[in-house]
Design an enzyme around this catalytic site. Sequence first.
Site, PDB file in Angstrom:
ATOM      1  N   GLY A 102     -60.799  89.719 -87.688  1.00  0.00           N
ATOM      2  CA  GLY A 102     -59.547  89.317 -88.353  1.00  0.00           C
ATOM      3  C   GLY A 102     -58.340  89.446 -87.452  1.00  0.00           C
ATOM      4  N   ASP A 137     -52.799  99.120 -82.740  1.00  0.00           N
ATOM      5  CA  ASP A 137     -51.442  99.248 -83.274  1.00  0.00           C
ATOM      6  C   ASP A 137     -50.787  97.948 -83.750  1.00  0.00           C
ATOM      7  OD1 ASP A 137     -51.084  97.993 -80.890  1.00  0.00           O
ATOM      8  OD2 ASP A 137     -49.929  99.596 -79.934  1.00  0.00           O
ATOM      9  N   GLY A 138     -51.450  96.833 -83.560  1.00  0.00           N
ATOM     10  CA  GLY A 138     -50.861  95.573 -84.017  1.00  0.00           C
ATOM     11  C   GLY A 138     -49.752  95.048 -83.127  1.00  0.00           C
ATOM     12  N   ARG A 195     -46.431  81.807 -82.009  1.00  0.00           N
ATOM     13  CA  ARG A 195     -47.393  80.783 -81.634  1.00  0.00           C
ATOM     14  C   ARG A 195     -47.404  79.673 -82.688  1.00  0.00           C
ATOM     15  NH1 ARG A 195     -52.993  83.617 -79.842  1.00  0.00           N
ATOM     16  NH2 ARG A 195     -53.277  83.997 -82.075  1.00  0.00           N
ATOM     17  N   ASP A 270     -64.769  84.392 -81.949  1.00  0.00           N
ATOM     18  CA  ASP A 270     -63.508  84.530 -82.687  1.00  0.00           C
ATOM     19  C   ASP A 270     -62.335  83.964 -81.862  1.00  0.00           C
ATOM     20  OD1 ASP A 270     -64.329  86.908 -81.149  1.00  0.00           O
ATOM     21  OD2 ASP A 270     -62.313  87.621 -81.556  1.00  0.00           O
TER      22      ASP A 270
HETATM   23  P1  AMP Z   1     -59.222  89.435 -78.565  1.00  0.00           P
HETATM   24  O1  AMP Z   1     -60.511  89.647 -77.849  1.00  0.00           O
HETATM   25  O2  AMP Z   1     -58.005  89.776 -77.778  1.00  0.00           O
HETATM   26  O3  AMP Z   1     -59.126  88.058 -79.130  1.00  0.00           O
HETATM   27  O4  AMP Z   1     -59.160  90.455 -79.803  1.00  0.00           O
HETATM   28  C1  AMP Z   1     -60.281  90.788 -80.574  1.00  0.00           C
HETATM   29  C2  AMP Z   1     -59.858  91.418 -81.866  1.00  0.00           C
HETATM   30  O5  AMP Z   1     -59.090  92.599 -81.620  1.00  0.00           O
HETATM   31  C3  AMP Z   1     -59.003  90.548 -82.774  1.00  0.00           C
HETATM   32  O6  AMP Z   1     -59.415  90.789 -84.082  1.00  0.00           O
HETATM   33  C4  AMP Z   1     -57.612  91.059 -82.508  1.00  0.00           C
HETATM   34  O7  AMP Z   1     -56.761  90.817 -83.595  1.00  0.00           O
HETATM   35  C5  AMP Z   1     -57.855  92.545 -82.307  1.00  0.00           C
HETATM   36  N1  AMP Z   1     -56.789  93.175 -81.515  1.00  0.00           N
HETATM   37  C6  AMP Z   1     -56.571  93.052 -80.191  1.00  0.00           C
HETATM   38  N2  AMP Z   1     -55.506  93.793 -79.808  1.00  0.00           N
HETATM   39  C7  AMP Z   1     -55.027  94.395 -80.920  1.00  0.00           C
HETATM   40  C8  AMP Z   1     -53.941  95.291 -81.192  1.00  0.00           C
HETATM   41  N3  AMP Z   1     -53.129  95.716 -80.247  1.00  0.00           N
HETATM   42  N4  AMP Z   1     -53.770  95.692 -82.470  1.00  0.00           N
HETATM   43  C9  AMP Z   1     -54.583  95.281 -83.441  1.00  0.00           C
HETATM   44  N5  AMP Z   1     -55.614  94.461 -83.257  1.00  0.00           N
HETATM   45  C10 AMP Z   1     -55.854  94.010 -82.015  1.00  0.00           C
HETATM   46 MG    MG Z   2     -58.751  86.847 -80.331  1.00  0.00          MG
END
Ligand code: AMP
Ligand code: MG
Length: 518
Positions: A102, A137-138, A195, A270
């Site tokens: 998500g 941390d989002g 975005r 994803d």
């Molecule tokens: P990515 O591989 O960067 O596309 O991220 C994989 C998952 O990790 C996705 O569900 C992102 O929303 C989550 N994610 C990555 N960085 C963060 C962050 N700093 N805080 C919360 N969720 C994260």
């Molecule tokens: Mg991603």
Amino acid sequence: MKSLRSENYTKEFVSTFPGDDSGDLNPRQTPGKLYSKAVPTPVEKVTLLAWSGELAAELGIKKPEEQQELDILGGNHVTEAMYPYAACYAGHQFGSWAGQLGDGRAIILGEWQIPDAKTVELQLKGAGPTAYSRRADGRAVLRSSVREYLMSEAMHYLGIPTTRALSLVATGEPVLRDMFYNGNAAYEPGAIVMRVAPSFLRFGNFELLNARKEHEQLRQLVDWTISRYYPHIQGEDKVITWFKEVIERTASLVVEWQRVGFVHGVMNTDNMSILGLTIDYGPYSFLDDYDPDFTPNTTDLPGRRYAFGRQPSIAYWNLGCLAAALLPLVEKDLLLPALESYKEVYWRKYYTMMGNKLGLDKLKSGDTDLISQFENTLADVKPDMTIFFQLLIDLPLYMGSTSEVAAYFKDSLYEDLTEEQSAQLYTLITAYLERLNKNTITRQDSQELMRKTNPRFILRNYLLHQAIEGLEKGETELFEKLQQALKEPYSNKYDEFFETRPGWATQKAGCSMLSCSS
Ligand code: AMP
Ligand code: MG
């Protein structure tokens, strides 16, 4: 032109699908839900660092002037017309099923109505935790936000399908990151990118519903995707027809990446857009030296799953995951041959693209061998990909000796050629010149075709690294120049950047390889 504060939004996704409307930001599983409401967490102070004026004009969005409008770009202000939510999706990461993921740090504010056109989703990346943030941390740091902002715009101007970036703001808040995953966490400035895409749906949104056995909702999401984004597809067999079109788009996308030497770095399912867009810019890189085994992602190093040369087969693997997710809706006997067609579709598109890169008229018999000869020789000689193809455009039509060829390509080389490499390059160029001779188009038309197909300016990682270092010190000169240069990647206007990656950047973190930490 309308203000971001206007009422110019729709809430189609959230009014069509079941979601968790509680607004609870605690991390959790949300079975039965396709999204969770997530109001952005306000930041210290929103300051505008970059604004994509041309994109804004296309969307009919007025540049924010008052603080309250700017605040929208940093998640400090949400209007009644918006409905902020994080989408729930799953995915396969590095080849393994990862379950629910998500939007952990992306929040969609709403669907913006483009004048006389469709809608686009406006999404903030780094606007604080959502139900899907898990232990993170989002937030997003300036470093990764600058990379996403510049690269998504660069891809657009290269003519490659991509999500866009409307704005980049600083948050005035530090974010803690362990950049090298070695226990040395440090504070970095925070930032948020807005975005833009017609839809941010990924293969993983469909995989999630299949995994949860929510077949009714799976059908509903597929129908919705087709009617909204593939409206020309209708009739009883529309799901398989649609899947074939997703295959086409995905194959086209990867061919475009191979054309310019773009390595995504994290091709998890994803991060695969259902619209065939480049999405989720993380530890990506352009190739400097031509190396099919190059992966820019340090996490990917053991297996090099996401290396340049493997992107086409990984796309196929990912499409296989999507096919598996569609099994409740379409018979296997239809899905499997469709999936297999990827190979034919990919190679057809790939050879056409390579023919254009080489300035060939129509592909003739023997051309695929010549293309393989190029691939093999480049992989051995490892010249700078971009510079090599630029030099190829103006290749003299007669090259008499090995040393003449070696001297001609000198500016693209990272290392002196061995005798064997020189000979190999000479054989290739001789074969190529012979083939050019058989072109039925003029030399000028052939060169025109090559100029349109081969970029001259690419956003190299070391340039991004320098621009980010500058920005962190409040120096904007390089950042601004790159914003201009990326708009004209096929011209020679920015030839100050037309050079190989400097030696100092080869081993420096962030200049060649990157971690996922962002
Ligand atoms: P990515 O591989 O960067 O596309 O991220 C994989 C998952 O990790 C996705 O569900 C992102 O929303 C989550 N994610 C990555 N960085 C963060 C962050 N700093 N805080 C919360 N969720 C994260
Ligand atoms: Mg991603």
